[in-house]
Design a protein around this motif. Structure first.
Motif, mmCIF file in Angstrom:
data_model
loop_
_atom_site.group_PDB
_atom_site.id
_atom_site.type_symbol
_atom_site.label_atom_id
_atom_site.label_comp_id
_atom_site.label_asym_id
_atom_site.label_seq_id
_atom_site.Cartn_x
_atom_site.Cartn_y
_atom_site.Cartn_z
ATOM 1 N N SER A 89 -7.630 91.952 20.847
ATOM 2 C CA SER A 89 -6.857 90.736 20.602
ATOM 3 C C SER A 89 -5.506 90.770 21.297
ATOM 4 O O SER A 89 -5.082 91.807 21.829
ATOM 5 C CB SER A 89 -6.653 90.584 19.084
ATOM 6 N N ASP A 90 -4.848 89.621 21.290
ATOM 7 C CA ASP A 90 -3.428 89.511 21.630
ATOM 8 C C ASP A 90 -3.057 90.239 22.917
ATOM 9 O O ASP A 90 -2.137 91.061 22.931
ATOM 10 C CB ASP A 90 -2.581 90.009 20.441
ATOM 11 N N VAL A 91 -3.768 89.885 23.991
ATOM 12 C CA VAL A 91 -3.525 90.590 25.252
ATOM 13 C C VAL A 91 -2.264 90.068 25.947
ATOM 14 O O VAL A 91 -1.682 90.767 26.770
ATOM 15 C CB VAL A 91 -4.751 90.519 26.192
ATOM 16 N N HIS A 92 -1.832 88.831 25.628
ATOM 17 C CA HIS A 92 -0.548 88.289 26.092
ATOM 18 C C HIS A 92 -0.276 88.646 27.559
ATOM 19 O O HIS A 92 0.691 89.365 27.882
ATOM 20 C CB HIS A 92 0.604 88.816 25.224
ATOM 21 N N VAL A 93 -1.128 88.134 28.442
ATOM 22 C CA VAL A 93 -1.042 88.530 29.853
ATOM 23 C C VAL A 93 0.293 88.091 30.452
ATOM 24 O O VAL A 93 0.730 86.950 30.277
ATOM 25 C CB VAL A 93 -2.221 87.940 30.654
ATOM 26 N N GLY A 126 -7.782 85.869 20.237
ATOM 27 C CA GLY A 126 -6.741 84.959 20.678
ATOM 28 C C GLY A 126 -5.437 85.575 21.142
ATOM 29 O O GLY A 126 -5.278 86.792 21.193
ATOM 30 N N ASP A 127 -4.495 84.681 21.498
ATOM 31 C CA ASP A 127 -3.214 85.043 22.123
ATOM 32 C C ASP A 127 -3.435 85.692 23.492
ATOM 33 O O ASP A 127 -3.070 86.853 23.721
ATOM 34 C CB ASP A 127 -2.361 85.940 21.217
ATOM 35 N N PHE A 128 -3.983 84.896 24.408
ATOM 36 C CA PHE A 128 -4.143 85.338 25.798
ATOM 37 C C PHE A 128 -2.825 85.218 26.553
ATOM 38 O O PHE A 128 -2.580 85.918 27.508
ATOM 39 C CB PHE A 128 -5.183 84.468 26.521
ATOM 40 N N GLY A 146 -6.319 88.758 14.774
ATOM 41 C CA GLY A 146 -5.252 89.328 15.586
ATOM 42 C C GLY A 146 -3.924 88.931 14.983
ATOM 43 O O GLY A 146 -3.723 89.004 13.774
ATOM 44 N N HIS A 147 -2.986 88.480 15.822
ATOM 45 C CA HIS A 147 -1.687 87.901 15.456
ATOM 46 C C HIS A 147 -0.668 88.953 15.056
ATOM 47 O O HIS A 147 0.466 88.908 15.522
ATOM 48 C CB HIS A 147 -1.848 86.853 14.363
ATOM 49 N N ILE A 148 -1.016 89.858 14.163
ATOM 50 C CA ILE A 148 -0.108 90.953 13.808
ATOM 51 C C ILE A 148 -0.413 92.114 14.757
ATOM 52 O O ILE A 148 -1.556 92.575 14.821
ATOM 53 C CB ILE A 148 -0.301 91.374 12.331
ATOM 54 N N HIS A 149 0.603 92.544 15.506
ATOM 55 C CA HIS A 149 0.352 93.509 16.580
ATOM 56 C C HIS A 149 0.290 94.958 16.088
ATOM 57 O O HIS A 149 0.953 95.845 16.623
ATOM 58 C CB HIS A 149 1.403 93.363 17.681
ATOM 59 N N HIS A 150 -0.497 95.174 15.059
ATOM 60 C CA HIS A 150 -0.818 96.532 14.608
ATOM 61 C C HIS A 150 -2.293 96.546 14.239
ATOM 62 O O HIS A 150 -2.760 95.609 13.579
ATOM 63 C CB HIS A 150 0.006 96.930 13.378
HETATM 64 FE FE LIG Z 1 0.159 87.908 19.455
#
Ligand SMILES: [Fe+2]
Ligand SMILES: [Fe+2]
Length: 297
Positions: free
Chosen positions: A11-15, A72-74, A236-240
């Motif tokens: 999740s949350d790869v935030h490219v 999510g959170d690409f 995802g959403h929480i980065h742990h």
């Molecule tokens: Fe995120």
């Protein structure tokens, strides 16, 4: 192992996008520019996102993964150039012989303009397959994937634009939750282990609900619908990366696959005997599993 089906949750790869490519002048309003500056301060944490996604594809190939489950959170600010770069960055993953199942994150629908031009669908529409469209609401969700004879995914969309700079909360529309309940009792899913996928976390790592401005408004309702199901909620959403049980529902947060210093993932090994969830992390040059943290389901 013969008869084993593996699913990879990340999740949350935030490219990352080169700063000069952000279209500040054309689509950001003044209020947004202020917050964008804040958001971009954390860019260094995701500076190696593209390299890590290539490594993630190699890891998935080595593990002979049968499904890629991304919650999510690409992107960071949901702009067109970010979407294009993110789509390219997952190219190696898309080239694998495994369905890529996904939902939008709040960063992907950052402002109302992303909904106005149906941006997530524009870039990732080919991934938004629904094997049971009769179970969907008018907006197309939930999306069901019958991944294997014993495994399925049901995706619900909890992300929404949050124009207020202090807010990044979400909500699963009531109609989707109702249909999720119908899906979980549908005969097509009856013999399958079901991954219910959404972006927002129903619970934080310590078991408490997330805050009003960051969490899932109707987390309890989601857990009520999922209570008693043979499956797990993936978010995802929480980065742990973490996992816990709440209201009788097993929950897995993949954290972020690319956030420097806390990269995480889950690998699910599905056999007729049961499901084993293995946590994974980044060792500086590739993704590795941590078998000592395995959870039997
Ligand atoms: Fe995120
Ligand atoms: Fe998020």
């Amino acid at each position: 192992m013969p008869g084993m089906y593996r699913a990879l949750h990340f999740s949350d790869v935030h490219v990352d996008l080169p700063l000069g490519q952000f279209p500040f002048g054309t689509m950001f309003n003044k209020r947004f520019v202020g917050f964008a500056n804040l958001a971009l301060r954390r860019r260094h944490r995701f500076a190696a996102a593209r390299e890590k996604l290539a490594a993630l594809a190699a890891f998935a190939r080595d593990q002979q993964v049968g499904a890629l489950l991304c919650t999510g959170d690409f992107t960071v600010l949901g702009t067109h150039p970010e979407y294009a770069v993110a789509k390219a960055a997952i190219g190696d993953l898309l080239a694998l012989d495994a369905p890529f199942v996904t939902v939008p994150g709040n960063h992907d629908v950052y402002l109302p303009d992303t909904r106005a031009d149906d941006r997530f669908n524009h870039y990732f529409g080919e991934l938004l397959v629904n094997d049971c469209p009769d179970l969907a609401t008018e907006d197309g969700w939930p999306r069901v994937r019958l991944l294997d004879s014993k495994v399925a995914a049901v995706c619900v969309d909890s992300a929404r634009p949050n124009p207020q700079v202090w807010r990044s909360s979400g909500r699963i529309p009531d109609a989707q939750l109702e249909r999720l309940g119908a899906a979980l009792s549908d005969p097509r899913l009856a013999d399958r282990f079901v991954f219910v996928m959404t972006h927002y976390a129903p619970r934080r790592r310590d078991g408490t609900p997330d805050t009003r401005h960051h969490g899932l408004d109707n987390a309890d309702e989601l857990l009520s619908v999922c209570a008693g199901m043979r499956g797990a909620v993936l978010h995802g959403h929480i980065h742990h990366r973490y996992s816990l049980e709440a209201q009788g529902v097993r929950i897995f947060g993949a954290g972020s696959a690319t956030d420097r210093g806390r990269e995480g993932l889950w690998l699910f090994e599905c056999t007729p005997q049961g499901i084993r969830a293995l946590p994974g992390s980044w060792n500086g040059s590739g993704y590795v599993l941590e078998p000592s943290g395995a959870i039997e389901l």
